[in-house]
Structure formats: structure tokens, C-alpha cells
Design an enzyme around this catalytic site. Structure first.
Site, PDB file in Angstrom:
ATOM      1  N   CYS A  24      -6.641  -9.049   3.812  1.00  0.00           N
ATOM      2  CA  CYS A  24      -5.845  -7.864   4.182  1.00  0.00           C
ATOM      3  C   CYS A  24      -4.475  -7.855   3.520  1.00  0.00           C
ATOM      4  O   CYS A  24      -3.784  -6.840   3.538  1.00  0.00           O
ATOM      5  CB  CYS A  24      -5.689  -7.785   5.697  1.00  0.00           C
ATOM      6  SG  CYS A  24      -7.263  -7.747   6.551  1.00  0.00           S
ATOM      7  N   ASN A  42      -9.554  -1.034  10.460  1.00  0.00           N
ATOM      8  CA  ASN A  42      -8.915  -1.987   9.550  1.00  0.00           C
ATOM      9  C   ASN A  42      -9.682  -1.982   8.217  1.00  0.00           C
ATOM     10  O   ASN A  42     -10.805  -2.474   8.148  1.00  0.00           O
ATOM     11  CB  ASN A  42      -8.952  -3.374  10.200  1.00  0.00           C
ATOM     12  CG  ASN A  42      -8.315  -4.445   9.346  1.00  0.00           C
ATOM     13  OD1 ASN A  42      -7.982  -4.217   8.185  1.00  0.00           O
ATOM     14  ND2 ASN A  42      -8.158  -5.624   9.913  1.00  0.00           N
ATOM     15  N   HIS A  58       0.351  -3.224   8.156  1.00  0.00           N
ATOM     16  CA  HIS A  58      -1.109  -3.308   8.014  1.00  0.00           C
ATOM     17  C   HIS A  58      -1.761  -2.658   9.234  1.00  0.00           C
ATOM     18  O   HIS A  58      -1.381  -2.932  10.373  1.00  0.00           O
ATOM     19  CB  HIS A  58      -1.498  -4.777   7.903  1.00  0.00           C
ATOM     20  CG  HIS A  58      -2.973  -5.026   7.927  1.00  0.00           C
ATOM     21  ND1 HIS A  58      -3.861  -4.286   7.183  1.00  0.00           N
ATOM     22  CD2 HIS A  58      -3.714  -5.943   8.605  1.00  0.00           C
ATOM     23  CE1 HIS A  58      -5.085  -4.736   7.403  1.00  0.00           C
ATOM     24  NE2 HIS A  58      -5.029  -5.734   8.268  1.00  0.00           N
TER      25      HIS A  58
END
Ligand SMILES: CC(C)(COP(=O)(O)OP(=O)(O)OC[C@H]1O[C@@H](n2cnc3c(N)ncnc32)[C@H](O)[C@@H]1OP(=O)(O)O)[C@@H](O)C(=O)NCCC(=O)NCCS
Length: 331
Positions: A114, A287, A257
Site C-alpha cells: 500500500c 482499500n 491511505h
């Protein structure tokens, strides 16, 4: 840090197929109420059967080239950040370069889960110091739905697929649109590598016809991950602001994020950045790992949330563990 890198023509591509929380209720033992209250996620895009991650990267890359007026043959580098590559080899960057007809570019992948977008900015801005005339295509892409175990309710509700791409070039290059990278910080703690894993590499041997092992799918220890995510994103944001002589008062927009609304709110609260300054789209995408921040930056700009002259603080956290932060100044 001297600004050496400009990001422009940022676009995003999401696969058209949408999985709502109600769709997931039919796949696994969960409820819309649990997912929304624990994560803030309402739906996510997933790659359709028969489609490839490189279909996503090609689509957004061609739109980035169109938006920038740059031809594929003008590119010097193609860099793809992903933790769900189409193949172990060739790299996703070489697959994309071939599909684009990009010629003899330098092409390579970055694997920082990520935090991939931030690691890519870190590497590419360093390369731009060495080669100020370079013109790079950066693409962040994930097809995590292909490695999610749809019977594991603790993970399958969290993730989505998507891609985003942009041009990176020297900060003094003509044009002046987009955003200048003021600074970027990247960190890791391999001692916590067990917290989030996706197997399927060469750590296990397979013979033809063997079934894949449990390790093939995404595994995550959610509670522990949550704890590290909040602490490390707060620390790295404080560090990047301090080393640039800034405080949160100097930040116009905060784009963290997009993993979980509760993490975003906890990080914002500890930093002292809240309300309108925080951009959130995790409710619509889940996500999307490496694609999460550029996808959010693209959408925030489209919605007029990043006026000219804004300083944007971004931060990410992911498997590895990896994390980081960057400061972007929009033209
Ligand atoms: C995954 C996460 C949402 C789970 O929330 P949590 O409050 O920690 O929940 P827990 O894992 O402790 O589970 C609590 C209960 O909910 C249950 N549960 C887990 N997933 C569920 C789901 N999708 N639907 C319904 N119940 C669920 C658990 O089985 C557990 O039940 P039990 O108490 O009967 O054992 C949270 O830990 C988190 O966001 N972690 C970070 C994840 C992340 O963002 N990772 C990516 C970083 S890049």
C-alpha cells in the site's frame, strides 16, 4: 529537500464491476452494518473475470499520455507499483510497455504494497536528480480481488481493485501543471512482515496440477495492523513536516491511505487535521493498496478539493510493513 520532481496528468481507472456490502452478505458471513461501522466501506470495484491488471494499466496510461500530450515513444521510464502483479516475471512494467509499444524504455516494478506510490515517488525523484531530462510514466495498480479468500470475512470486505497513472518529470520542466514533490519519506519494519501476507511466490514448490495452498491468499492480522498503521502514519507525518520546518497548519489538504475510515480518523485526530481538510473516498473503493493515494488525489482534484497553491500531505501504510509520507505543492 530540493524539489526535483513534478507529477502531472494524474488519472485513475476503476473496473466497472462493483461489489456492494449487500453482495458480500451473499458471499460470506457478514453484514452491511458491521462493514460500515468498522471500516466505513460501502462498495468496491473488482476486476471482471477474463480481464487483466494490464487492461487497467493500459487504459489509465493511455489517458495519462493523452492528458499530458506525451507520446509513448517520448517516455524514458515506465514504473509500476503493485503487490498483485499479473505475473512473477515479466514485470508489470514490461507487460505495459509492450502493450503500449513504448520501445526501449527502462521498465521495472516497485513492490511496497500500500506504500507503493510513495516508494515510487522516492525512487523516481532520485532518478530525476540523476537524469533531469527523464520523462517517466508511473502507474499504481492492484487486483487484490484475485488473491482475496472470499470466505474469510475478516479480509474480503476490505479491498478493491483499481489503477492510477501520472507523468513524473523534472520540477523545472516546461508546462508547470500538476504538483511538485516537496519531500518524501519511506520506512519499513520487516520484523512485522507476518502481519499482512500474500503468498504464491517461490517460497513453496508446486507440481503441475497441485492445488494452491492457504498461503496463496491474502492474510492479515487486522488488530495488530491497525495499531501499527495509526502509530507509524502519525510518526512519519510529524517527521516530514518537522524536517521541512512546517506544522499541520501549513497543510491545506490531507490525503491518507484509504484503508479504513477509523484509521483515517484516528490519524487525523492525533495529527490535529480534521473536517474538510481530510479527503476520504474509502467508502466507494475500499482499500486499493498501491492505487489508493493516487486514486484519491485524482478524485480530490476532480472534485475541486485541491485549489491552486495547495500543499497536500499524503501518507500510506502497508504490508512489509512499509509506510511513508510525502508533501506535494499544487501549481
Ligand atoms: C479488520 C478490522 C476492520 C477488524 O476490526 P476489529 O474491530 O479489529 O475486529 P476484530 O478483528 O477484532 O473482530 C471483531 C469481531 O468481528 C468479527 N468479524 C470480523 N470480520 C467481520 C465481518 N466482515 N463481518 C462480521 N463480523 C466480522 C470477528 O470474527 C470478531 O468476532 P468475535 O468477537 O466473535 O471473535 C480492523 O482490525 C482493521 O481495520 N485493521 C486494519 C486493516 C487494514 O486497514 N489493513 C490494511 C492496512 S494497509
Amino acid at each position: 529537500m530540493d524539489a526535483t520532481c513534478r507529477m502531472s496528468a494524474l488519472v485513475a481507472t476503476s473496473p466497472p464491476k462493483i461489489l456492494t456490502n449487500e453482495d458480500l452478505v451473499r458471499l460470506t458471513d457478514t453484514t452491511d452494518e458491521w462493514i460500515v461501522s468498522r471500516t466505513g466501506i460501502r462498495r468496491r470495484h473488482v476486476l471482471e473475470d477474463g480481464k487483466l491488471p494490464s487492461d487497467l494499466t493500459l487504459d489509465c496510461s493511455l489517458r495519462t499520455l493523452e492528458a499530458s500530450g506525451v507520446a509513448a515513444s517520448d517516455l524514458t521510464h515506465i514504473v509500476v507499483a503493485t503487490c498483485t502483479p499479473e505475473m512473477l516475471t515479466p514485470s508489470s512494467a514490461c507487460i505495459l510497455a509492450g502493450k503500449m509499444g513504448a520501445g526501449n524504455v527502462a521498465a521495472f516494478d516497485i513492490g511496497a504494497a500500500c506504500t507503493g506510490f510513495l516508494y515510487a515517488l522516492y525512487v523516481c525523484s532520485g532518478l530525476l536528480q540523476r537524469e533531469p531530462e527523464a520523462r517517466m510514466l508511473l502507474v499504481c495498480v492492484e487486483a487484490i480481488s484475485r488473491r482475496v479468500n472470499w470466505t474469510d470475512r475478516s479480509t474480503c470486505v476490505l479491498f478493491g481493485d483499481g489503477a492510477a497513472s501520472c507523468i513524473l518529470e523534472g520540477a523545472s520542466s516546461p508546462g508547470g501543471s500538476g504538483a511538485v514533490l516537496e519531500d518524501v519519506l519511506c520506512r519499513s519494519d520487516g520484523g512485522q512482515r507476518h502481519l499482512i501476507t500474500i503468498g504464491g511466490g517461490t517460497g513453496r514448490g508446486y507440481g503441475p496440477g497441485d492445488a494452491v495452498g492457504e498461503d496463496f491468499f491474502l492474510h492479515m492480522q487486522g488488530r495488530e495492523t491497525y495499531r501499527h498503521a495509526v502509530r507509524q502514519m502519525v510518526n512519519v507525518c510529524e517527521d516530514i513536516l518537522a524536517r521541512n520546518g512546517l506544522t499541520v497548519a501549513d497543510v491545506d489538504v490531507f490525503v491518507p491511505h484509504q484503508a479504513n475510515l477509523r484509521i483515517i480518523e484516528a490519524v487525523g485526530a492525533r495529527l490535529g487535521i480534521g473536517g474538510e481538510r481530510v479527503f476520504v473516498n474509502v467508502d466507494r473503493y475500499g482499500n486499493t493498496s498501491a492505487a489508493s493515494i493516487p486514486l484519491a488525489l485524482h478524485e480530490a482534484a476532480e472534485e475541486g478539493r485541491i485549489p491552486s497553491g495547495s500543499r497536500v500531505l499524503v501518507t500510506a501504510f502497508g504490508a512489509g510493513l512499509t509506510w511513508g509520507a510525502a508533501l506535494l505543492k499544487y501549481a
